[in-house]
Write an enzyme that holds these catalytic residues in place. Structure first.
Site, PDB file in Angstrom:
ATOM      1  N   ASP A  96      10.683   4.447   2.964  1.00  0.00           N
ATOM      2  CA  ASP A  96      11.089   3.336   2.111  1.00  0.00           C
ATOM      3  C   ASP A  96      10.157   3.044   0.954  1.00  0.00           C
ATOM      4  O   ASP A  96      10.099   1.926   0.456  1.00  0.00           O
ATOM      5  CB  ASP A  96      11.203   2.072   2.978  1.00  0.00           C
ATOM      6  CG  ASP A  96       9.920   1.813   3.747  1.00  0.00           C
ATOM      7  OD1 ASP A  96       8.874   2.337   3.341  1.00  0.00           O
ATOM      8  OD2 ASP A  96       9.969   1.080   4.759  1.00  0.00           O
ATOM      9  N   GLU A 118      14.012   8.708   8.776  1.00  0.00           N
ATOM     10  CA  GLU A 118      13.821   7.259   9.010  1.00  0.00           C
ATOM     11  C   GLU A 118      14.852   6.456   8.193  1.00  0.00           C
ATOM     12  O   GLU A 118      14.525   5.519   7.464  1.00  0.00           O
ATOM     13  CB  GLU A 118      12.397   6.801   8.705  1.00  0.00           C
ATOM     14  CG  GLU A 118      12.019   5.514   9.422  1.00  0.00           C
ATOM     15  CD  GLU A 118      10.589   5.042   9.142  1.00  0.00           C
ATOM     16  OE1 GLU A 118      10.360   4.393   8.120  1.00  0.00           O
ATOM     17  OE2 GLU A 118       9.710   5.343   9.965  1.00  0.00           O
ATOM     18  N   GLU A 132      10.324  -2.483  -0.169  1.00  0.00           N
ATOM     19  CA  GLU A 132      10.765  -1.419   0.743  1.00  0.00           C
ATOM     20  C   GLU A 132      12.221  -1.549   1.188  1.00  0.00           C
ATOM     21  O   GLU A 132      12.927  -0.547   1.322  1.00  0.00           O
ATOM     22  CB  GLU A 132       9.845  -1.344   1.967  1.00  0.00           C
ATOM     23  CG  GLU A 132       8.443  -0.815   1.678  1.00  0.00           C
ATOM     24  CD  GLU A 132       7.496  -1.863   1.130  1.00  0.00           C
ATOM     25  OE1 GLU A 132       7.881  -3.062   1.061  1.00  0.00           O
ATOM     26  OE2 GLU A 132       6.366  -1.513   0.735  1.00  0.00           O
ATOM     27  N   HIS A 204      -1.572  -4.960   4.121  1.00  0.00           N
ATOM     28  CA  HIS A 204      -1.460  -4.447   2.743  1.00  0.00           C
ATOM     29  C   HIS A 204      -0.167  -4.828   2.032  1.00  0.00           C
ATOM     30  O   HIS A 204      -0.017  -4.586   0.833  1.00  0.00           O
ATOM     31  CB  HIS A 204      -1.587  -2.923   2.734  1.00  0.00           C
ATOM     32  CG  HIS A 204      -0.398  -2.221   3.324  1.00  0.00           C
ATOM     33  ND1 HIS A 204       0.727  -1.941   2.591  1.00  0.00           N
ATOM     34  CD2 HIS A 204      -0.150  -1.758   4.557  1.00  0.00           C
ATOM     35  CE1 HIS A 204       1.607  -1.326   3.365  1.00  0.00           C
ATOM     36  NE2 HIS A 204       1.104  -1.206   4.566  1.00  0.00           N
ATOM     37  N   ARG A 206       2.931  -5.943  -0.126  1.00  0.00           N
ATOM     38  CA  ARG A 206       2.983  -6.584  -1.443  1.00  0.00           C
ATOM     39  C   ARG A 206       3.341  -8.065  -1.361  1.00  0.00           C
ATOM     40  O   ARG A 206       2.793  -8.882  -2.091  1.00  0.00           O
ATOM     41  CB  ARG A 206       4.018  -5.861  -2.316  1.00  0.00           C
ATOM     42  CG  ARG A 206       3.413  -4.955  -3.348  1.00  0.00           C
ATOM     43  CD  ARG A 206       4.485  -4.341  -4.239  1.00  0.00           C
ATOM     44  NE  ARG A 206       3.931  -3.912  -5.512  1.00  0.00           N
ATOM     45  CZ  ARG A 206       3.265  -2.783  -5.707  1.00  0.00           C
ATOM     46  NH1 ARG A 206       3.059  -1.951  -4.726  1.00  0.00           N
ATOM     47  NH2 ARG A 206       2.802  -2.480  -6.911  1.00  0.00           N
ATOM     48  N   HIS A 237      -7.368  -1.002   3.305  1.00  0.00           N
ATOM     49  CA  HIS A 237      -6.477  -0.222   2.438  1.00  0.00           C
ATOM     50  C   HIS A 237      -7.177  -0.036   1.088  1.00  0.00           C
ATOM     51  O   HIS A 237      -7.977  -0.871   0.680  1.00  0.00           O
ATOM     52  CB  HIS A 237      -5.171  -1.016   2.274  1.00  0.00           C
ATOM     53  CG  HIS A 237      -4.044  -0.250   1.667  1.00  0.00           C
ATOM     54  ND1 HIS A 237      -3.992   0.044   0.324  1.00  0.00           N
ATOM     55  CD2 HIS A 237      -2.912   0.276   2.202  1.00  0.00           C
ATOM     56  CE1 HIS A 237      -2.876   0.722   0.070  1.00  0.00           C
ATOM     57  NE2 HIS A 237      -2.209   0.885   1.191  1.00  0.00           N
TER      58      HIS A 237
HETATM   59  C1  UD1 Z   1       2.590   1.842  -0.764  1.00  0.00           C
HETATM   60  C2  UD1 Z   1       4.096   1.636  -0.594  1.00  0.00           C
HETATM   61  C3  UD1 Z   1       4.381   0.891   0.701  1.00  0.00           C
HETATM   62  C4  UD1 Z   1       3.697   1.563   1.896  1.00  0.00           C
HETATM   63  C5  UD1 Z   1       2.233   1.752   1.599  1.00  0.00           C
HETATM   64  C6  UD1 Z   1       1.543   2.499   2.711  1.00  0.00           C
HETATM   65  C7  UD1 Z   1       5.531   1.287  -2.572  1.00  0.00           C
HETATM   66  C8  UD1 Z   1       5.921   0.362  -3.647  1.00  0.00           C
HETATM   67  N1  UD1 Z   1       4.592   0.839  -1.719  1.00  0.00           N
HETATM   68  O1  UD1 Z   1       2.013   0.565  -0.916  1.00  0.00           O
HETATM   69  O2  UD1 Z   1       5.773   0.852   0.923  1.00  0.00           O
HETATM   70  O3  UD1 Z   1       3.872   0.759   3.037  1.00  0.00           O
HETATM   71  O4  UD1 Z   1       2.077   2.498   0.390  1.00  0.00           O
HETATM   72  O5  UD1 Z   1       0.150   2.355   2.642  1.00  0.00           O
HETATM   73  O6  UD1 Z   1       5.997   2.392  -2.525  1.00  0.00           O
HETATM   74  N2  UD1 Z   1      -4.953   3.352  -3.942  1.00  0.00           N
HETATM   75  C9  UD1 Z   1      -6.032   4.207  -4.079  1.00  0.00           C
HETATM   76  N3  UD1 Z   1      -6.052   5.361  -3.330  1.00  0.00           N
HETATM   77  C10 UD1 Z   1      -5.065   5.707  -2.473  1.00  0.00           C
HETATM   78  C11 UD1 Z   1      -3.971   4.827  -2.338  1.00  0.00           C
HETATM   79  C12 UD1 Z   1      -3.914   3.667  -3.073  1.00  0.00           C
HETATM   80  O7  UD1 Z   1      -6.948   3.933  -4.843  1.00  0.00           O
HETATM   81  O8  UD1 Z   1      -5.143   6.769  -1.841  1.00  0.00           O
HETATM   82  C13 UD1 Z   1      -4.905   2.094  -4.736  1.00  0.00           C
HETATM   83  C14 UD1 Z   1      -4.560   2.325  -6.219  1.00  0.00           C
HETATM   84  O9  UD1 Z   1      -5.276   1.399  -7.007  1.00  0.00           O
HETATM   85  C15 UD1 Z   1      -3.059   2.018  -6.261  1.00  0.00           C
HETATM   86  C16 UD1 Z   1      -2.997   0.879  -5.260  1.00  0.00           C
HETATM   87  O10 UD1 Z   1      -3.882   1.245  -4.200  1.00  0.00           O
HETATM   88  O11 UD1 Z   1      -2.617   1.653  -7.545  1.00  0.00           O
HETATM   89  C17 UD1 Z   1      -1.617   0.575  -4.696  1.00  0.00           C
HETATM   90  O12 UD1 Z   1      -0.940   1.747  -4.256  1.00  0.00           O
HETATM   91  P1  UD1 Z   1       0.668   1.707  -4.142  1.00  0.00           P
HETATM   92  O13 UD1 Z   1       1.138   2.995  -3.619  1.00  0.00           O
HETATM   93  O14 UD1 Z   1       1.252   1.200  -5.404  1.00  0.00           O
HETATM   94  O15 UD1 Z   1       0.937   0.517  -3.123  1.00  0.00           O
HETATM   95  P2  UD1 Z   1       0.599   0.370  -1.591  1.00  0.00           P
HETATM   96  O16 UD1 Z   1       0.248  -1.052  -1.354  1.00  0.00           O
HETATM   97  O17 UD1 Z   1      -0.339   1.423  -1.192  1.00  0.00           O
HETATM   98  N1  UDP Z   2      -3.281   4.558   9.627  1.00  0.00           N
HETATM   99  C1  UDP Z   2      -4.337   5.474   9.589  1.00  0.00           C
HETATM  100  N2  UDP Z   2      -5.560   5.016   9.191  1.00  0.00           N
HETATM  101  C2  UDP Z   2      -5.795   3.720   8.849  1.00  0.00           C
HETATM  102  C3  UDP Z   2      -4.696   2.822   8.882  1.00  0.00           C
HETATM  103  C4  UDP Z   2      -3.463   3.275   9.258  1.00  0.00           C
HETATM  104  O1  UDP Z   2      -4.173   6.651   9.883  1.00  0.00           O
HETATM  105  O2  UDP Z   2      -6.941   3.374   8.518  1.00  0.00           O
HETATM  106  C5  UDP Z   2      -1.934   5.063   9.995  1.00  0.00           C
HETATM  107  C6  UDP Z   2      -1.204   4.299  11.080  1.00  0.00           C
HETATM  108  O3  UDP Z   2      -1.490   4.844  12.358  1.00  0.00           O
HETATM  109  C7  UDP Z   2       0.258   4.464  10.701  1.00  0.00           C
HETATM  110  C8  UDP Z   2       0.208   4.560   9.191  1.00  0.00           C
HETATM  111  O4  UDP Z   2      -1.125   4.900   8.844  1.00  0.00           O
HETATM  112  O5  UDP Z   2       0.791   5.679  11.173  1.00  0.00           O
HETATM  113  C9  UDP Z   2       0.593   3.242   8.587  1.00  0.00           C
HETATM  114  O6  UDP Z   2       0.319   3.253   7.247  1.00  0.00           O
HETATM  115  P1  UDP Z   2       0.411   1.947   6.337  1.00  0.00           P
HETATM  116  O7  UDP Z   2       0.043   0.735   7.136  1.00  0.00           O
HETATM  117  O8  UDP Z   2      -0.392   2.255   5.128  1.00  0.00           O
HETATM  118  O9  UDP Z   2       1.948   1.932   5.916  1.00  0.00           O
HETATM  119  P2  UDP Z   2       3.263   1.301   6.530  1.00  0.00           P
HETATM  120  O10 UDP Z   2       3.446   1.813   7.908  1.00  0.00           O
HETATM  121  O11 UDP Z   2       3.113  -0.183   6.483  1.00  0.00           O
HETATM  122  O12 UDP Z   2       4.331   1.758   5.593  1.00  0.00           O
END
Ligand code: UD1
Ligand code: UDP
Length: 372
Positions: A96, A118, A132, A204, A206, A237
């Site tokens: 999602d 999923e 999502e 984490h 939004r 995160h």
């Molecule tokens: C994203 C997904 C969310 C998912 C989550 C899992 C969208 C809109 N959001 O949210 O559905 O649950 O991932 O974790 O698709 N960043 C880094 N390094 C990384 C990852 C992220 O620096 O490896 C920072 C960057 O500044 C980036 C910010 O995190 O711009 C947000 O990342 P983004 O993918 O937009 O949103 P998430 O909150 O991670």
């Molecule tokens: N996870 C991980 N390391 C971490 C935090 C989460 O490997 O430090 C794993 C967790 O077991 C799960 C997935 O990441 O499988 C969840 O990711 P996240 O919470 O970023 O996304 P969401 O499930 O909310 O989309």
């Protein structure tokens, strides 16, 4: 030979797609490419490498504090460009995220069938979780094959008019991933103090940015003052919008709070296992906790995973400080309450065979398509 591209952008997509990639790659009839959009950078490659995988191509779209517009537009263009230069017979997307939706759209524009791993999860509120729920609904409008983790998810799809023959109830691939990692010995870098109750926390979403995250931090402080022996393990995160608020809100409790970078999957699973309970707004964690029989206080007002709540391990607590505090202290102080939450020994998200079922469905799809 059929060409299939598995498109992943974020950590959970990598973890949940990894078993599918491994399973499909056993089949000589398929050439499987892993395309990373790079919506996440290190969190994505870390998760893939935990499964011995690496992207074949990476679009590297991530920017600091990126907008939804940026992710959606650049994934659409990037995946579109990839599909034009390397035409595929099928794309597989997961879940999602904005990668999921934009990649499915790029496939749709080229008449390439998309399998949605999923599929069918619904909170029935388009803004929760945000964005999502919209991403799921939109992806399910575009898909050709639907891999629904549970019968409830399949029912959601039927109600929206998806043809029965396109739906496969598979279980959730995260359980495959969990069993895969439990079968391996991982390195452990985090030192957890012995003899003290551990609570693992992740946040984490939004819709929780700002005030809700401050409420969550307030609840953690309350729990610490009610139970000074407790230790919170918080793998932060990478999103700066999230990590700064949490770090700031809990910086005065070094005896009770351990901050880490995102943990490798093996180490995270170990931390789940060692916790008394988990405090999280994550989707995947709700599913994993059900398989580990570990209570998880879900910091959301609604869950698209009602099975976790019916199972008993998932308890919806919202993001209001008082609620989180009460439930957390109850679990810590009343062992009999803990017993009624866990121990049902049912597996609402399957037994780790989802990727085998997905492989079989994809194979059958191409076999049917090949008939005159
Ligand atoms: C994203 C997904 C969310 C998912 C989550 C899992 C969208 C809109 N959001 O949210 O559905 O649950 O991932 O974790 O698709 N960043 C880094 N390094 C990384 C990852 C992220 O620096 O490896 C920072 C960057 O500044 C980036 C910010 O995190 O711009 C947000 O990342 P983004 O993918 O937009 O949103 P998430 O909150 O991670
Ligand atoms: N996870 C991980 N390391 C971490 C935090 C989460 O490997 O430090 C794993 C967790 O077991 C799960 C997935 O990441 O499988 C969840 O990711 P996240 O919470 O970023 O996304 P969401 O499930 O909310 O989309």
């Amino acid at each position: 030979m059929k060409k299939i591209v598995c498109i992943v952008g974020t950590r959970p997509e990598a973890i949940k797609m990894a078993p599918v990639i491994h399973e499909l790659r056993k089949d000589d009839g398929f050439r499987v490419t892993v395309l990373a959009t790079g919506q996440h950078t290190d969190m994505l490659t870390q998760a893939l490498s935990d499964f011995g995988l690496a992207p074949d191509e990476n679009l590297n779209i991530m920017r600091e504090a990126q907008t939804l517009d940026h992710i959606t537009a650049s994934v659409l263009q990037g995946v579109g460009g990839f599909l034009d230069s390397k035409p595929q017979d099928m794309i597989l997307v997961h879940g999602d995220t904005s990668t999921t939706f934009a990649a499915a759209l790029a496939g749709f524009y080229r008449h390439i069938p998309a399998g949605h791993v999923e599929a069918g999860l619904r909170s029935h509120d388009l803004s929760l979780p945000f964005p999502e729920e919209a991403n799921r609904v939109l992806t399910d409008r575009l898909a050709e094959l639907y891999f629904a983790p549970t019968e409830g998810d399949a029912e959601n799809l039927r109600r929206e008019g998806v043809a029965e023959g396109k739906i496969y109830v598979t279980g959730n691939t995260v359980i495959d991933a969990l069993y895969w990692i439990l079968g391996r010995k991982g390195e452990s870098a985090v030192k957890i103090p012995e003899g003290r109750p551990l609570v693992l926390m992740t946040a984490h979403r939004r819709e929780s940015w700002g005030r809700p995250l401050e409420e969550i931090c307030g609840a953690v402080r309350d729990v610490i003052s009610g139970r000074p022996d407790v230790v919170f393990l918080i793998p932060l995160h990478k999103n700066p919008v999230v990590r700064e608020v949490i770090r700031d809100g809990l910086k005065d409790f070094p005896e009770n709070v351990i901050f880490t970078e995102p943990l490798g999957y093996s180490e995270f699973v170990r931390a789940m296992n060692e916790s008394v309970f988990i405090l999280s707004d994550s989707g995947g964690v709700q599913e994993e906790a059900s398989a580990l029989d570990k209570p998880v206080l879900i910091m959301r007002s609604v869950s698209e995973r009602p099975e976790a709540i019916e199972h008993g391990t998932g308890v919806l607590v919202g993001t209001e400080r008082g609620n989180i505090r009460e439930e957390a202290l109850r679990i810590l102080n009343e062992p009999e309450y803990l017993e009624c939450v866990v121990g049902k020994n049912t597996r609402p998200f399957g037994n780790g065979e989802a990727s085998v079922r997905i492989h079989e469905a994809v194979r059958r799809y191409f076999a049917e398509a090949g008939k005159p």
